[in-house]
Design a protein around this motif. Structure first.
Motif, PDB file in Angstrom:
ATOM      1  N   ALA A   1       0.459  -0.742  -0.205  1.00  0.00           N
ATOM      2  CA  ALA A   1      -0.342   0.248  -0.292  1.00  0.00           C
ATOM      3  C   ALA A   1       0.443   1.207  -0.191  1.00  0.00           C
ATOM      4  O   ALA A   1       1.944   0.903   0.258  1.00  0.00           O
ATOM      5  CB  ALA A   1      -0.374   0.159   1.027  1.00  0.00           C
ATOM      6  N   PRO A   2       0.302   2.587  -0.926  1.00  0.00           N
ATOM      7  CA  PRO A   2       1.063   3.588   0.258  1.00  0.00           C
ATOM      8  C   PRO A   2       1.457   4.239   0.352  1.00  0.00           C
ATOM      9  O   PRO A   2       3.420   4.213  -0.031  1.00  0.00           O
ATOM     10  CB  PRO A   2       0.298   4.804  -1.527  1.00  0.00           C
ATOM     11  CG  PRO A   2      -0.920   3.547  -2.164  1.00  0.00           C
ATOM     12  CD  PRO A   2      -1.135   2.574  -0.919  1.00  0.00           C
ATOM     13  N   PHE A   3       0.633   4.325   1.770  1.00  0.00           N
ATOM     14  CA  PHE A   3       1.314   4.654   3.285  1.00  0.00           C
ATOM     15  C   PHE A   3       2.568   3.664   3.600  1.00  0.00           C
ATOM     16  O   PHE A   3       3.192   3.980   4.829  1.00  0.00           O
ATOM     17  CB  PHE A   3       0.187   5.231   3.962  1.00  0.00           C
ATOM     18  CG  PHE A   3      -0.376   6.411   3.285  1.00  0.00           C
ATOM     19  CD1 PHE A   3       0.421   7.634   2.786  1.00  0.00           C
ATOM     20  CD2 PHE A   3      -1.504   6.707   2.596  1.00  0.00           C
ATOM     21  CE1 PHE A   3       0.020   8.782   2.196  1.00  0.00           C
ATOM     22  CE2 PHE A   3      -2.335   7.289   2.186  1.00  0.00           C
ATOM     23  CZ  PHE A   3      -1.342   8.188   2.110  1.00  0.00           C
ATOM     24  N   ASP A   4       2.175   2.401   3.469  1.00  0.00           N
ATOM     25  CA  ASP A   4       3.166   1.470   3.679  1.00  0.00           C
ATOM     26  C   ASP A   4       4.369   1.700   3.441  1.00  0.00           C
ATOM     27  O   ASP A   4       5.993   1.384   3.635  1.00  0.00           O
ATOM     28  CB  ASP A   4       2.251   0.355   3.513  1.00  0.00           C
ATOM     29  CG  ASP A   4       1.399  -0.251   4.714  1.00  0.00           C
ATOM     30  OD1 ASP A   4       1.746   0.276   5.755  1.00  0.00           O
ATOM     31  OD2 ASP A   4       0.974  -1.312   4.321  1.00  0.00           O
ATOM     32  N   LEU A   5       4.657   1.750   1.864  1.00  0.00           N
ATOM     33  CA  LEU A   5       5.783   2.440   1.454  1.00  0.00           C
ATOM     34  C   LEU A   5       6.449   3.050   1.140  1.00  0.00           C
ATOM     35  O   LEU A   5       7.543   3.278   1.568  1.00  0.00           O
ATOM     36  CB  LEU A   5       5.470   1.870  -0.910  1.00  0.00           C
ATOM     37  CG  LEU A   5       6.961   2.442  -1.342  1.00  0.00           C
ATOM     38  CD1 LEU A   5       7.593   1.089  -1.830  1.00  0.00           C
ATOM     39  CD2 LEU A   5       5.906   2.745  -2.732  1.00  0.00           C
ATOM     40  N   LEU A   6       5.957   4.216   1.792  1.00  0.00           N
ATOM     41  CA  LEU A   6       5.921   5.655   1.852  1.00  0.00           C
ATOM     42  C   LEU A   6       7.270   5.039   3.581  1.00  0.00           C
ATOM     43  O   LEU A   6       8.789   5.600   4.124  1.00  0.00           O
ATOM     44  CB  LEU A   6       5.816   6.370   3.003  1.00  0.00           C
ATOM     45  CG  LEU A   6       5.823   7.684   3.239  1.00  0.00           C
ATOM     46  CD1 LEU A   6       6.513   8.553   1.826  1.00  0.00           C
ATOM     47  CD2 LEU A   6       4.260   8.534   3.802  1.00  0.00           C
ATOM     48  N   ALA A   7       7.098   3.965   4.595  1.00  0.00           N
ATOM     49  CA  ALA A   7       7.667   3.869   5.686  1.00  0.00           C
ATOM     50  C   ALA A   7       8.867   3.250   5.346  1.00  0.00           C
ATOM     51  O   ALA A   7       9.552   3.217   5.398  1.00  0.00           O
ATOM     52  CB  ALA A   7       6.532   3.189   6.255  1.00  0.00           C
ATOM     53  N   LEU A   8       8.652   1.948   4.106  1.00  0.00           N
ATOM     54  CA  LEU A   8       9.678   1.318   3.740  1.00  0.00           C
ATOM     55  C   LEU A   8      10.823   1.814   3.010  1.00  0.00           C
ATOM     56  O   LEU A   8      12.093   2.057   3.823  1.00  0.00           O
ATOM     57  CB  LEU A   8       9.381   0.489   2.735  1.00  0.00           C
ATOM     58  CG  LEU A   8      10.332  -0.665   2.405  1.00  0.00           C
ATOM     59  CD1 LEU A   8      10.694  -1.427   3.315  1.00  0.00           C
ATOM     60  CD2 LEU A   8       9.540  -1.367   0.826  1.00  0.00           C
ATOM     61  N   VAL A   9      10.604   2.636   1.777  1.00  0.00           N
ATOM     62  CA  VAL A   9      11.413   3.860   1.472  1.00  0.00           C
ATOM     63  C   VAL A   9      12.092   4.553   2.914  1.00  0.00           C
ATOM     64  O   VAL A   9      13.610   5.291   2.899  1.00  0.00           O
ATOM     65  CB  VAL A   9      10.360   4.972   1.082  1.00  0.00           C
ATOM     66  CG1 VAL A   9      11.712   5.802   0.453  1.00  0.00           C
ATOM     67  CG2 VAL A   9      10.632   3.592  -0.862  1.00  0.00           C
ATOM     68  N   GLY A  10      10.828   5.370   3.602  1.00  0.00           N
ATOM     69  CA  GLY A  10      11.934   6.916   4.398  1.00  0.00           C
ATOM     70  C   GLY A  10      11.536   7.674   4.482  1.00  0.00           C
ATOM     71  O   GLY A  10      11.201   8.704   3.538  1.00  0.00           O
ATOM     72  N   PRO A  11       9.830   8.419   4.837  1.00  0.00           N
ATOM     73  CA  PRO A  11      10.099  10.316   4.481  1.00  0.00           C
ATOM     74  C   PRO A  11      10.822  10.661   4.152  1.00  0.00           C
ATOM     75  O   PRO A  11      10.448  11.691   3.329  1.00  0.00           O
ATOM     76  CB  PRO A  11       8.617   9.714   5.854  1.00  0.00           C
ATOM     77  CG  PRO A  11       8.571   8.678   6.932  1.00  0.00           C
ATOM     78  CD  PRO A  11       9.671   7.853   6.611  1.00  0.00           C
ATOM     79  N   ALA A  12      11.671  11.068   4.763  1.00  0.00           N
ATOM     80  CA  ALA A  12      12.411  11.718   4.676  1.00  0.00           C
ATOM     81  C   ALA A  12      12.845  11.530   2.694  1.00  0.00           C
ATOM     82  O   ALA A  12      13.160  13.304   2.404  1.00  0.00           O
ATOM     83  CB  ALA A  12      14.122  12.013   5.554  1.00  0.00           C
TER      84      ALA A  12
END
Length: 505
Positions: A363-374
């Motif tokens: 999911a998009p917001f799980d991917l965001l956590a994996l990549v790292g928001p910064a």
């Protein structure tokens, strides 16, 4: 479910799908003798009686697994479960008849067409990369890695395991390189446990790996790649320092996810040996490497980069030196729309569920956590500077999340997704519109269609096939979608938005 990867003979035997396991060298002779012995009555096949008492439970558990994997977006796994369940009670003729009916339905489906196309992409198109110069590549006998964080450590292990050549990792703090050393040792031991590396080779492989604080250890490297903080000035600085010690024929590569390769090499004495070599996280899982040619990159550097990608069993894709390159530009476009939809009233879970219904692996917001928001925000800033706030707005709530030191939208270690209360508190919504799933998908997919059209017009890659191959191999998108452009055509979004299609059949 496994992107068309098949099990091997040992696995088939262990699952009970085969009665005997023979060595490769004598396989044909022993198989024929086995058949003759069965016919002559010398060998009897003994199989366990099927256990049907828990069939419904097993099917239910399998369906939950399939739901988790494809979220209802693929037809075939569910049909397969129906056939398996039916086979427990049908006679053999009924079983074959039901299989024929299922095949007849599936072969006409959009997912079948997309899967055949995707299979061709990764098995034929990917193995014939475009733009590879007809020049003999340099031989890589030693690799240097600048930086010793998680991504750098993953790269170090990959080069060490695939090339079996000396790999040296440099950073500025001892504790960081010690952590990298521990990571390599751990990964080598995992490879032994999985049977991928002989135990007797552990000491030899580990002896090829070195950590250092001194640039002098890079003197005899053939290929040096940086994986430091995503900041142009930092990357320029480490390249300058490396150039002072490396040989004149050593290649300098960058694993940057969004920054200009041309600018990165602009202050070097030999900018022609600089190339982008962008991996995707997790490195061990995703096969794509975006190979970025700067305005100065020469044919020898480019040919060597493609050859190296092949040697480490990755798929190299030639990408123009354009902001965020290809995959990250597409994913970032999707992310900014998801953030905007949340700002206007949708919940994070509603957006995630809508996008997962396409069959995406994460999911998009799980991917965001994996990549790292910064990291994701750095990519967004690059695209914002290059293409403007209308297409890539800097979301204020996203920025506040990073400033608050938050690394995930959701609370960690929860079976059910729960938004972090601190995120809920800092996120200031602009509206309270109640989105339907279809509306969320329309917004995201229509904007993706426009962005991909611009990507192709800018010649970031050679064709829409490259776009699809990249999303499958670099983002893990499923075969049954056929990447992204094939999907947009088949469901009618491309003709509706662009009054054309990406493909002509």
């Amino acid at each position: 479910l496994n992107q068309n990867r098949i099990i091997n003979g040992v696995q088939a035997f262990e699952l009970g799908l085969a009665d005997r396991l023979f060595e490769n060298a004598e396989f044909l002779d022993e198989s024929l003798q086995f058949l003759i012995d069965i016919i002559n009555g010398k060998t009897k096949i003994k199989r366990k009686d099927p256990y049907f008492k828990k069939v419904n439970q097993f099917i239910r558990e399998a369906k939950e697994f399939v739901d988790h994997k494809v979220h209802g977006a693929a037809i075939a796994p569910y049909k397969a479960l129906d056939l398996i369940k039916g086979a427990c009670t049908w006679d053999i003729d009924t079983g074959f008849e039901e299989e024929n009916k299922a095949l007849g339905e599936l072969i006409k489906s959009r997912q079948c067409k997309a899967s055949i196309y995707a299979f061709d992409l990764v098995n034929r198109h990917a193995k014939r990369p475009q733009g590879v110069p007809d020049v003999k590549p340099l031989e890589i006998k030693k690799v240097g890695i600048i930086g010793a964080g998680l991504m750098a450590s993953q790269l170090a292990y990959l080069f060490l395991y695939r090339l079996k050549v000396p790999v040296v990792v440099k950073d500025i703090k001892q504790e960081i390189i010690d952590k990298a050393r521990g990571y390599i040792e751990q990964e080598l031991k995992k490879a032994i446990d999985k049977g991928k590396l002989e135990e007797t080779k552990f000491n030899y492989m580990f002896s090829l790996f070195k950590t250092t604080l001194d640039w002098k250890d890079f003197e005899d490297c053939d290929f040096v790649i940086e994986a430091v903080f995503e900041d142009m000035n930092v990357k320029k600085q480490v390249f300058k320092e490396a150039e002072e010690v490396i040989r004149e024929d050593c290649i300098l590569a960058s694993n940057t996810s969004s920054l200009s390769i041309t600018e990165m090499g602009s202050e070097l004495k030999q900018p022609e040996r600089v190339v982008g070599f962008h991996f995707f996280n997790p490195v061990a899982v995703l096969p794509l490497v975006e190979i970025i040619k700067s305005k100065e990159t020469n044919d020898l550097t480019l040919a060597t980069a493609f050859n190296l990608a092949k040697k480490i069993k990755k798929t190299g894709l030639l990408v123009k030196d354009s902001p965020a390159f290809l995959v990250n530009r597409i994913l970032t476009k999707m992310m900014v729309d998801c953030l905007e939809i949340v700002d206007n009233g949708a919940t994070f879970q509603e957006v995630d569920d809508a996008l997962l219904s396409l069959g995406l692996p994460i999911a998009p917001f799980d991917l965001l956590a994996l990549v790292g928001p910064a990291v994701a925000f750095h990519v967004l800033e690059t695209l914002n500077r290059s293409f403007g706030p209308e297409r890539f707005p800097l979301n204020e709530n996203f920025k506040k999340m990073i400033e608050a030191g938050k690394t995930s939208i959701y609370l960690p270690d929860k079976k059910k997704k729960v938004v972090d209360p601190e995120i809920e508190k800092l996120w200031q919504k602009k509206g309270d519109y109640q989105y339907r799933k279809e509306e969320i998908l329309d917004i995201v997919l229509e904007n993706l269609t426009k962005e991909i059209d611009l990507i192709l017009k800018e010649k970031v890659v050679a064709s829409s096939r490259d776009v699809d191959m990249a999303m499958i191999l670099g983002a893990g998108w499923p075969f049954f979608m056929g990447g992204i452009t094939m999907y947009l055509d088949l469901v009618g979004i491309t003709p509706r938005v662009l009054q054309k299609v990406f493909f002509s059949f």
